[in-house]
Motif scaffolding. Structure first.
Motif, PDB file in Angstrom:
ATOM      1  N   GLY A  44       0.819  -1.252  -0.009  1.00  0.00           N
ATOM      2  CA  GLY A  44       0.085   0.101  -0.085  1.00  0.00           C
ATOM      3  C   GLY A  44       1.073   1.261  -0.027  1.00  0.00           C
ATOM      4  O   GLY A  44       0.413   2.206  -0.135  1.00  0.00           O
ATOM      5  N   SER A  45       2.165   1.130   0.022  1.00  0.00           N
ATOM      6  CA  SER A  45       2.948   2.407   0.119  1.00  0.00           C
ATOM      7  C   SER A  45       3.283   3.058  -1.301  1.00  0.00           C
ATOM      8  O   SER A  45       3.713   4.497  -1.315  1.00  0.00           O
ATOM      9  CB  SER A  45       4.442   2.098   0.722  1.00  0.00           C
ATOM     10  OG  SER A  45       5.070   0.909  -0.281  1.00  0.00           O
ATOM     11  N   GLY A  46       2.940   2.399  -2.312  1.00  0.00           N
ATOM     12  CA  GLY A  46       2.678   3.159  -3.613  1.00  0.00           C
ATOM     13  C   GLY A  46       3.693   2.608  -4.790  1.00  0.00           C
ATOM     14  O   GLY A  46       3.638   3.228  -5.794  1.00  0.00           O
ATOM     15  N   LYS A  47       4.469   1.543  -4.502  1.00  0.00           N
ATOM     16  CA  LYS A  47       5.264   0.869  -5.363  1.00  0.00           C
ATOM     17  C   LYS A  47       4.645   0.880  -6.791  1.00  0.00           C
ATOM     18  O   LYS A  47       4.944   1.264  -7.803  1.00  0.00           O
ATOM     19  CB  LYS A  47       5.827  -0.146  -4.642  1.00  0.00           C
ATOM     20  CG  LYS A  47       6.300  -0.047  -3.421  1.00  0.00           C
ATOM     21  CD  LYS A  47       6.956  -1.312  -2.515  1.00  0.00           C
ATOM     22  CE  LYS A  47       6.060  -2.454  -2.587  1.00  0.00           C
ATOM     23  NZ  LYS A  47       4.840  -2.523  -1.627  1.00  0.00           N
ATOM     24  N   SER A  48       3.499  -0.212  -6.843  1.00  0.00           N
ATOM     25  CA  SER A  48       3.075  -0.590  -8.067  1.00  0.00           C
ATOM     26  C   SER A  48       2.399   0.788  -8.710  1.00  0.00           C
ATOM     27  O   SER A  48       2.429   0.827  -9.858  1.00  0.00           O
ATOM     28  CB  SER A  48       1.755  -1.518  -7.828  1.00  0.00           C
ATOM     29  OG  SER A  48       2.210  -2.742  -7.230  1.00  0.00           O
ATOM     30  N   VAL A  49       1.648   1.591  -7.964  1.00  0.00           N
ATOM     31  CA  VAL A  49       0.849   2.634  -8.612  1.00  0.00           C
ATOM     32  C   VAL A  49       1.926   3.616  -9.153  1.00  0.00           C
ATOM     33  O   VAL A  49       1.821   4.088 -10.489  1.00  0.00           O
ATOM     34  CB  VAL A  49       0.114   3.519  -7.624  1.00  0.00           C
ATOM     35  CG1 VAL A  49      -0.102   4.876  -8.236  1.00  0.00           C
ATOM     36  CG2 VAL A  49      -1.198   2.904  -7.000  1.00  0.00           C
TER      37      VAL A  49
HETATM   38  N1  LIG Z   1      -7.705   1.415  -8.550  1.00  0.00           N
HETATM   39  C1  LIG Z   1      -7.616   1.991  -7.460  1.00  0.00           C
HETATM   40  N2  LIG Z   1      -8.431   2.745  -6.712  1.00  0.00           N
HETATM   41  C2  LIG Z   1      -8.535   3.046  -5.444  1.00  0.00           C
HETATM   42  N3  LIG Z   1      -7.108   3.075  -4.847  1.00  0.00           N
HETATM   43  C3  LIG Z   1      -6.308   2.564  -5.266  1.00  0.00           C
HETATM   44  C4  LIG Z   1      -6.267   1.809  -6.631  1.00  0.00           C
HETATM   45  N4  LIG Z   1      -4.998   1.301  -6.724  1.00  0.00           N
HETATM   46  C5  LIG Z   1      -4.150   1.614  -5.684  1.00  0.00           C
HETATM   47  N5  LIG Z   1      -4.969   2.250  -4.865  1.00  0.00           N
HETATM   48  C6  LIG Z   1      -4.225   2.872  -3.642  1.00  0.00           C
HETATM   49  O1  LIG Z   1      -3.007   3.535  -3.818  1.00  0.00           O
HETATM   50  C7  LIG Z   1      -2.239   2.981  -2.856  1.00  0.00           C
HETATM   51  C8  LIG Z   1      -0.940   2.705  -3.128  1.00  0.00           C
HETATM   52  O2  LIG Z   1      -1.091   1.226  -3.761  1.00  0.00           O
HETATM   53  P1  LIG Z   1       0.027   0.150  -4.534  1.00  0.00           P
HETATM   54  O3  LIG Z   1       0.928   1.206  -5.271  1.00  0.00           O
HETATM   55  O4  LIG Z   1      -0.668  -0.720  -5.076  1.00  0.00           O
HETATM   56  O5  LIG Z   1       0.810  -0.208  -3.258  1.00  0.00           O
HETATM   57  P2  LIG Z   1       2.263  -1.379  -3.112  1.00  0.00           P
HETATM   58  O6  LIG Z   1       2.364  -1.959  -4.722  1.00  0.00           O
HETATM   59  O7  LIG Z   1       3.022  -0.583  -2.592  1.00  0.00           O
HETATM   60  O8  LIG Z   1       1.467  -2.431  -2.263  1.00  0.00           O
HETATM   61  C9  LIG Z   1      -2.953   2.221  -1.795  1.00  0.00           C
HETATM   62  O9  LIG Z   1      -3.514   3.024  -0.579  1.00  0.00           O
HETATM   63  C10 LIG Z   1      -4.047   1.764  -2.604  1.00  0.00           C
HETATM   64  O10 LIG Z   1      -5.243   1.408  -1.880  1.00  0.00           O
END
Ligand SMILES: Nc1ncnc2c1ncn2[C@@H]1O[C@H](COP(=O)(O)OP(=O)(O)O)[C@@H](O)[C@H]1O
Ligand SMILES: [Mg+2]
Length: 354
Positions: A44-49
């Motif tokens: 949830g830290s934002g790595k994938s986003v």
């Molecule tokens: N499609 C989405 N809709 C709403 N919130 C999202 C979505 N995708 C990711 N998030 C939020 O963005 C934040 C970062 O997510 P993500 O990058 O997946 O984390 P990580 O890859 O570090 O585990 C999280 O708080 C997650 O809930």
């Protein structure tokens, strides 16, 4: 060293039923030619986003790049059209995801799937593409590639499938390869093999790699530099040595303390207490403050800037302010730091002897 990618002040939000989720809040980093940069942080830290944004793979319906730039080849990908991105994806920048099964098409032979990007981007004839597909399977360590290219994904084990996914990602000699937790969905024994493969590939191809993981333990062997993410921000960045042996951010201390140590088997595993921040309502100061045993008053009021530790090492913690009280990192972290300093001392005479 040349910069392959420059991410500048990136801000990304999701519009959800509950409101605006501020998922990425001012992320900055560079990726250099030929290096492997690890991005670590809790779920949830934002790595994938962050990395999906580089590929422009976020759902357009509810996500928005609010501001920032992603410079690649002098072009700002953050503003590129879908048509422009289709030329970049799988050719200049490619991505490996966690689960190899969802990345492969179950109804298509492995050979066809590896040939697809080659036919699309590289103007190769069928025979040439087939030869290259066989070579790619060899490169990722799949035995009998001539037979294997005629088979379907279900005829491969999980680890072999991930090797195929890596072969597809490397097909067009991309400038940048993003691996998003490429071993998380695999058995522990297979995880090591895929990590070894990644290390081997680093030497054979000149691709820059962004390696994402929630597990700091795998980073030491794979990465040149590490960026630590928390609550949609990078809170510390440095070389592998700097992050492991001279970490400055209390969150990094927490991550290091939660790594299983090599000498203790019975030891209880440490977990950072508390929960990550609510990104619907991000806190005012340092988002880590409520979980930080070393938090200062200012942490609840003002966001810390990135303080410089060295030319390659920066950390966003008020503890680095010249007026901050001097605090000692936890024992588990200090043990590693001692080891580092001892190694450094030992290294010097060797160098002189040469
Ligand atoms: N499609 C989405 N809709 C709403 N919130 C999202 C979505 N995708 C990711 N998030 C939020 O963005 C934040 C970062 O997510 P993500 O990058 O997946 O984390 P990580 O890859 O570090 O585990 C999280 O708080 C997650 O809930
Ligand atoms: Mg993720």
């Amino acid at each position: 060293m040349n910069k392959m990618l420059e991410v500048k002040d990136l801000n990304i939000s999701f519009h959800t039923f509950a409101g605006e989720v501020k998922a990425i809040r001012g992320v900055n980093f560079d990726l250099y030619e030929g290096e492997t940069l690890a991005i670590v942080g809790e779920s949830g830290s934002g790595k994938s986003v962050t990395t999906k944004t580089i590929m422009r793979l976020l759902p357009p319906s509810n996500s928005k790049i609010k501001s920032g730039e992603i410079l690649f080849n002098g072009k700002d990908i953050a503003k590129a059209s879908e048509k422009e991105m289709q030329k970049i994806r799988g050719k200049d920048i490619s991505m490996i995801f966690q689960d190899p099964m969802t990345s492969l098409n179950p109804t298509m032979t492995i050979g066809k799937q590896i040939m697809e990007p080659l036919l699309k981007h590289q103007n190769l004839g069928k025979e040439e593409a087939k030869k290259r597909a066989i070579n790619l399977l060899k490169l990722v360590g799949i035995p009998k590639p001539e037979t294997r290219i005629k088979q379907y994904p279900h005829q491969f084990s999980g680890g072999m499938r991930q090797r195929v996914v890596i072969a597809i990602a490397l097909a067009c000699n991309p400038k940048i390869l993003i691996a998003d937790e490429p071993t998380t969905a695999l058995d522990v024994t297979i995880q090591g093999q895929i990590l070894d493969l990644m290390k081997e590939l680093q030497k054979k191809v000149d691709t820059s790699i962004i390696f994402i993981t929630h597990d700091l333990g795998v980073v030491a062997n794979v990465a040149d530099r590490v960026a630590v993410m928390y609550g949609g921000k990078i809170v510390e960045v440095g070389t592998v040595d700097e992050i492991f042996y001279n970490p400055k951010h209390p969150y990094t201390w927490g991550l290091i303390s939660s790594m299983p140590s090599l000498d203790a088997t019975e030891e209880e595993l440490y977990a950072i207490p508390g929960t990550p921040p609510d990104l619907l309502n991000p806190p005012k100061g340092d988002a880590f403050a409520p979980r930080n045993p070393y938090a200062l008053k200012i942490d609840y009021e003002k966001e810390p800037p990135m303080f410089k530790v060295s030319d390659t090492h920066y950390a966003a913690t008020w503890l680095l302010h010249p007026d901050a009280p001097k605090v000692e990192p936890p024992e588990a972290v200090k043990k590693r730091m001692h080891k580092f300093n001892a190694e450094k001392k030992n290294a010097t005479p060797n160098k002189e002897a040469k």
